[in-house]
Design a protein around this motif. Structure first.
Motif, PDB file in Angstrom:
ATOM      1  N   VAL A  47       0.834  -1.205   0.000  1.00  0.00           N
ATOM      2  CA  VAL A  47       0.000   0.000   0.000  1.00  0.00           C
ATOM      3  C   VAL A  47       0.870   1.257   0.000  1.00  0.00           C
ATOM      4  CG1 VAL A  47      -1.670   1.313   1.372  1.00  0.00           C
ATOM      5  CG2 VAL A  47      -1.956  -1.152   1.080  1.00  0.00           C
ATOM      6  N   TRP A  48       1.931   1.249   0.781  1.00  0.00           N
ATOM      7  CA  TRP A  48       2.793   2.437   0.898  1.00  0.00           C
ATOM      8  C   TRP A  48       3.544   2.778  -0.383  1.00  0.00           C
ATOM      9  CZ3 TRP A  48       5.428   0.241   5.866  1.00  0.00           C
ATOM     10  CH2 TRP A  48       4.629   0.500   6.977  1.00  0.00           C
ATOM     11  N   GLU A  49       4.105   1.774  -1.050  1.00  0.00           N
ATOM     12  CA  GLU A  49       4.994   2.055  -2.192  1.00  0.00           C
ATOM     13  C   GLU A  49       4.353   2.893  -3.289  1.00  0.00           C
ATOM     14  OE1 GLU A  49       6.827  -1.658  -3.339  1.00  0.00           O
ATOM     15  OE2 GLU A  49       8.387  -1.412  -1.804  1.00  0.00           O
ATOM     16  N   PRO A  50       3.119   2.628  -3.709  1.00  0.00           N
ATOM     17  CA  PRO A  50       2.522   3.497  -4.732  1.00  0.00           C
ATOM     18  C   PRO A  50       2.263   4.927  -4.236  1.00  0.00           C
ATOM     19  CG  PRO A  50       1.315   1.421  -4.587  1.00  0.00           C
ATOM     20  CD  PRO A  50       2.267   1.458  -3.440  1.00  0.00           C
ATOM     21  N   ILE A  51       2.110   5.086  -2.932  1.00  0.00           N
ATOM     22  CA  ILE A  51       1.816   6.400  -2.366  1.00  0.00           C
ATOM     23  C   ILE A  51       3.097   7.202  -2.154  1.00  0.00           C
ATOM     24  CG2 ILE A  51       0.854   7.629  -0.367  1.00  0.00           C
ATOM     25  CD1 ILE A  51      -1.002   5.157   0.038  1.00  0.00           C
ATOM     26  N   TYR A  52       4.065   6.592  -1.481  1.00  0.00           N
ATOM     27  CA  TYR A  52       5.263   7.312  -1.051  1.00  0.00           C
ATOM     28  C   TYR A  52       6.506   7.003  -1.880  1.00  0.00           C
ATOM     29  CZ  TYR A  52       2.193   7.886   2.954  1.00  0.00           C
ATOM     30  OH  TYR A  52       1.117   8.168   3.748  1.00  0.00           O
ATOM     31  N   GLY A  53       6.443   5.978  -2.707  1.00  0.00           N
ATOM     32  CA  GLY A  53       7.580   5.604  -3.537  1.00  0.00           C
ATOM     33  C   GLY A  53       8.395   4.473  -2.921  1.00  0.00           C
ATOM     34  N   GLN A  54       8.843   3.594  -3.774  1.00  0.00           N
ATOM     35  CA  GLN A  54       9.590   2.417  -3.330  1.00  0.00           C
ATOM     36  C   GLN A  54      10.890   2.814  -2.615  1.00  0.00           C
ATOM     37  OE1 GLN A  54      10.557  -0.318  -6.462  1.00  0.00           O
ATOM     38  NE2 GLN A  54      11.230  -1.896  -5.056  1.00  0.00           N
ATOM     39  N   GLU A  55      11.572   3.816  -3.143  1.00  0.00           N
ATOM     40  CA  GLU A  55      12.842   4.239  -2.555  1.00  0.00           C
ATOM     41  C   GLU A  55      12.642   4.775  -1.135  1.00  0.00           C
ATOM     42  OE1 GLU A  55      16.161   7.639  -3.384  1.00  0.00           O
ATOM     43  OE2 GLU A  55      15.326   6.613  -5.147  1.00  0.00           O
ATOM     44  N   GLN A  56      11.640   5.640  -0.963  1.00  0.00           N
ATOM     45  CA  GLN A  56      11.344   6.210   0.351  1.00  0.00           C
ATOM     46  C   GLN A  56      11.000   5.102   1.352  1.00  0.00           C
ATOM     47  OE1 GLN A  56      11.489   9.136   1.754  1.00  0.00           O
ATOM     48  NE2 GLN A  56      10.157   8.937   3.508  1.00  0.00           N
ATOM     49  N   ILE A  57      10.173   4.157   0.957  1.00  0.00           N
ATOM     50  CA  ILE A  57       9.744   3.092   1.866  1.00  0.00           C
ATOM     51  C   ILE A  57      10.909   2.157   2.186  1.00  0.00           C
ATOM     52  CG2 ILE A  57       8.203   1.091   2.095  1.00  0.00           C
ATOM     53  CD1 ILE A  57       6.914   3.933   2.471  1.00  0.00           C
ATOM     54  N   SER A  58      11.738   1.841   1.217  1.00  0.00           N
ATOM     55  CA  SER A  58      12.847   0.914   1.477  1.00  0.00           C
ATOM     56  C   SER A  58      13.846   1.501   2.482  1.00  0.00           C
ATOM     57  CB  SER A  58      13.551   0.531   0.175  1.00  0.00           C
ATOM     58  OG  SER A  58      14.228   1.640  -0.364  1.00  0.00           O
ATOM     59  N   ARG A  59      13.919   2.830   2.595  1.00  0.00           N
ATOM     60  CA  ARG A  59      14.810   3.465   3.580  1.00  0.00           C
ATOM     61  C   ARG A  59      14.269   3.345   5.005  1.00  0.00           C
ATOM     62  NH1 ARG A  59      15.612   8.094  -0.396  1.00  0.00           N
ATOM     63  NH2 ARG A  59      13.873   9.045   0.700  1.00  0.00           N
ATOM     64  N   GLN A  60      13.032   2.888   5.151  1.00  0.00           N
ATOM     65  CA  GLN A  60      12.419   2.791   6.475  1.00  0.00           C
ATOM     66  C   GLN A  60      12.469   1.382   7.064  1.00  0.00           C
ATOM     67  OE1 GLN A  60       8.603   4.728   6.726  1.00  0.00           O
ATOM     68  NE2 GLN A  60       9.230   6.311   5.288  1.00  0.00           N
ATOM     69  N   LYS A  61      13.270   0.511   6.464  1.00  0.00           N
ATOM     70  CA  LYS A  61      13.439  -0.838   7.004  1.00  0.00           C
ATOM     71  C   LYS A  61      14.316  -0.761   8.247  1.00  0.00           C
ATOM     72  CE  LYS A  61      13.075  -3.236   2.602  1.00  0.00           C
ATOM     73  NZ  LYS A  61      13.778  -4.067   1.636  1.00  0.00           N
ATOM     74  N   PRO A  62      14.145  -1.621   9.203  1.00  0.00           N
ATOM     75  CA  PRO A  62      13.161  -2.704   9.264  1.00  0.00           C
ATOM     76  C   PRO A  62      11.771  -2.169   9.646  1.00  0.00           C
ATOM     77  CG  PRO A  62      14.456  -2.700  11.264  1.00  0.00           C
ATOM     78  CD  PRO A  62      15.026  -1.628  10.368  1.00  0.00           C
ATOM     79  N   VAL A  86       7.821   8.294   9.796  1.00  0.00           N
ATOM     80  CA  VAL A  86       7.780   7.018   9.081  1.00  0.00           C
ATOM     81  C   VAL A  86       6.364   6.722   8.604  1.00  0.00           C
ATOM     82  CG1 VAL A  86       9.734   6.025  10.333  1.00  0.00           C
ATOM     83  CG2 VAL A  86       7.429   5.731  11.235  1.00  0.00           C
ATOM     84  N   ALA A  87       6.268   5.828   7.661  1.00  0.00           N
ATOM     85  CA  ALA A  87       4.964   5.374   7.171  1.00  0.00           C
ATOM     86  C   ALA A  87       4.285   4.545   8.257  1.00  0.00           C
ATOM     87  CB  ALA A  87       5.134   4.554   5.902  1.00  0.00           C
ATOM     88  N   VAL A  88       2.971   4.686   8.324  1.00  0.00           N
ATOM     89  CA  VAL A  88       2.165   3.946   9.292  1.00  0.00           C
ATOM     90  C   VAL A  88       0.950   3.393   8.557  1.00  0.00           C
ATOM     91  CG1 VAL A  88       0.808   4.098  11.417  1.00  0.00           C
ATOM     92  CG2 VAL A  88       2.835   5.522  11.141  1.00  0.00           C
ATOM     93  N   ALA A  89       0.572   2.171   8.903  1.00  0.00           N
ATOM     94  CA  ALA A  89      -0.653   1.582   8.358  1.00  0.00           C
ATOM     95  C   ALA A  89      -1.352   0.810   9.459  1.00  0.00           C
ATOM     96  CB  ALA A  89      -0.349   0.666   7.185  1.00  0.00           C
ATOM     97  N   GLU A  90      -2.661   0.853   9.452  1.00  0.00           N
ATOM     98  CA  GLU A  90      -3.471   0.034  10.341  1.00  0.00           C
ATOM     99  C   GLU A  90      -4.306  -0.897   9.472  1.00  0.00           C
ATOM    100  OE1 GLU A  90      -5.649   2.421  13.137  1.00  0.00           O
ATOM    101  OE2 GLU A  90      -3.822   3.390  13.864  1.00  0.00           O
ATOM    102  N   ILE A  91      -4.214  -2.199   9.764  1.00  0.00           N
ATOM    103  CA  ILE A  91      -4.825  -3.228   8.926  1.00  0.00           C
ATOM    104  C   ILE A  91      -5.623  -4.173   9.813  1.00  0.00           C
ATOM    105  CG2 ILE A  91      -4.347  -5.107   7.306  1.00  0.00           C
ATOM    106  CD1 ILE A  91      -1.575  -3.673   6.855  1.00  0.00           C
ATOM    107  N   ALA A  92      -6.867  -4.438   9.453  1.00  0.00           N
ATOM    108  CA  ALA A  92      -7.711  -5.356  10.216  1.00  0.00           C
ATOM    109  C   ALA A  92      -7.211  -6.784  10.050  1.00  0.00           C
ATOM    110  CB  ALA A  92      -9.158  -5.247   9.761  1.00  0.00           C
TER     111      ALA A  92
END
Length: 105
Positions: A47-62, A86-92
């Motif tokens: 969900v995050w990658e299309p919104i924030y970009g793969q590069e941005q999200i990969s820098r937030q590992k782990p 950082v990116a945050v998601a809430e998932i049921a």
């Protein structure tokens, strides 16, 4: 076998598979569709990658995921001595519904 009986038999043979193919199949695991942290993280990243970009999200590992009252809270990690959010998601857990997506500043 007369012609009428044969026609009925053929119609039944054609109808029965069609009726079964229309039945709703829905298996739901006992622990829901998002049973563990690894699955929650995969969904969040997807969900995050299309919104924030793969590069941005990969820098937030782990990534880390915590289950709270049936909701997975998934967050990225900032490198030490970094500013920002950082990116945050809430998932049921039950059905995988995305309840919230955001990014700190």
């Amino acid at each position: 076998m007369n012609k009428r009986t044969l026609n009925i038999a053929i119609a039944l043979l054609l109808f029965i598979p069609a009726a079964y193919s229309q039945s709703p199949h829905n298996f739901k695991p006992a622990r829901g569709y998002v049973p563990d942290a690894g699955t929650a993280i995969k969904i969040a990243v997807a969900v995050w990658e299309p919104i924030y970009g793969q590069e941005q999200i990969s820098r937030q590992k782990p990534f880390k995921a915590v289950l709270v009252n049936g909701t997975w809270i998934v967050e990225g990690t900032l490198p030490k001595n970094s500013l920002g959010g950082v990116a945050v998601a809430e998932i049921a857990q039950d059905d995988g519904k995305i309840l919230r997506v955001g990014h700190g500043k």
